[in-house]
Design a protein around this motif. Sequence first.
Motif, mmCIF file in Angstrom:
data_model
loop_
_atom_site.group_PDB
_atom_site.id
_atom_site.type_symbol
_atom_site.label_atom_id
_atom_site.label_comp_id
_atom_site.label_asym_id
_atom_site.label_seq_id
_atom_site.Cartn_x
_atom_site.Cartn_y
_atom_site.Cartn_z
ATOM 1 N N GLN A 1 0.818 -1.204 0.000
ATOM 2 C CA GLN A 1 0.000 0.000 0.000
ATOM 3 C C GLN A 1 0.860 1.266 0.000
ATOM 4 O OE1 GLN A 1 -2.572 -0.470 3.407
ATOM 5 N NE2 GLN A 1 -3.617 -2.261 2.544
ATOM 6 N N SER A 2 2.113 1.133 0.418
ATOM 7 C CA SER A 2 3.031 2.276 0.403
ATOM 8 C C SER A 2 4.000 2.212 -0.772
ATOM 9 C CB SER A 2 3.816 2.346 1.718
ATOM 10 O OG SER A 2 4.649 1.199 1.863
ATOM 11 N N GLY A 3 3.786 1.244 -1.675
ATOM 12 C CA GLY A 3 4.620 1.145 -2.871
ATOM 13 C C GLY A 3 5.774 0.185 -2.764
ATOM 14 N N GLN A 4 5.981 -0.429 -1.608
ATOM 15 C CA GLN A 4 7.062 -1.403 -1.439
ATOM 16 C C GLN A 4 6.488 -2.784 -1.710
ATOM 17 O OE1 GLN A 4 7.982 0.070 2.646
ATOM 18 N NE2 GLN A 4 10.089 0.095 1.929
ATOM 19 N N ARG A 5 7.010 -3.431 -2.732
ATOM 20 C CA ARG A 5 6.436 -4.710 -3.114
ATOM 21 C C ARG A 5 7.535 -5.690 -3.521
ATOM 22 N NH1 ARG A 5 2.165 -3.871 -5.791
ATOM 23 N NH2 ARG A 5 2.050 -1.647 -5.344
#
Length: 293
Positions: free
Chosen positions: A144-148
């Motif tokens: 959800q914060s862009g860390q994937r």
Amino acid sequence: MILSFHPCYEADSNILCAGRDPDEKDLAAIRAADAVILPQGCREALYLLARQNCSYVFPDYDARFQYPGKTGQARLFQALGAPHPRTWIFDDTKQFQRSGAGITETVFPLVFKLDWGGEGDTVFLLQSKSELARALSKATTYEQSGQRGFVLQTCVADSNRTLRVAVIGQTLIAYWRIQDNPGVFGTSLAKGARIDTESDPNLRQKALDLTHGFCQRSRINLAGFDFIFDRFGGTKNDRQPLFLEINYFFGRSGLGGSARFYTMLQAEIDNWLVGLGLAVNRPSASTANKEMQ
């Protein structure tokens, strides 16, 4: 002319680019240079600018930026046929939901590694599918914060001991990191592991030889490689090293501390330049005790 962006390596021309993207002045300096020296922590923008506009750049971070994160490292190991634990690579939890059905109870325990992080902070030992579900929930929150991205690996027996091989130019140094606390998973020094530079020299040499060949193919010349040996892989002398990770930022305790690291780094950069037929003029006073940005 030798251009250095590294605060601990003084060259003919020196620029600091910490905390900012490179600009037109940096580009002009790079184009005028015969060789460029970059810090370990250089941004991708600075690295690409140097690689595209100068023939010689140290360190060689092509592999770092072409294969980013732990998912990228796993893909690099696969691309070069490097021995490593069985690994599943997922770019996000949706991909796992589509293709992760092969993860059954029979493959546990597993090691779950988020795509980023150091000192083992984003690495977890999983004993069951319920623990995997909790790890996936954590990954979903990060997304959800862009860390994937994450990898799953089979847990290799003897996981309380890993071997670090530090590559500094043409110098390779190997030492064990041993976790004596059976209640702690992970062999980082931050988790209480100790350094052993003497045990099992034959195994250390195997990892050194494997690292040397890997670096010749990948052109990596500044990194810390982590290896593990499966204690069920035959007698101790028969065991083979398995790649775990590549650390482009690595601790210096096992190398004798920061001052010794910078001394080695400066010497290796000098040797690299001499090999190119280049030389750098600088004051005789060492800058090895300065801290890297």
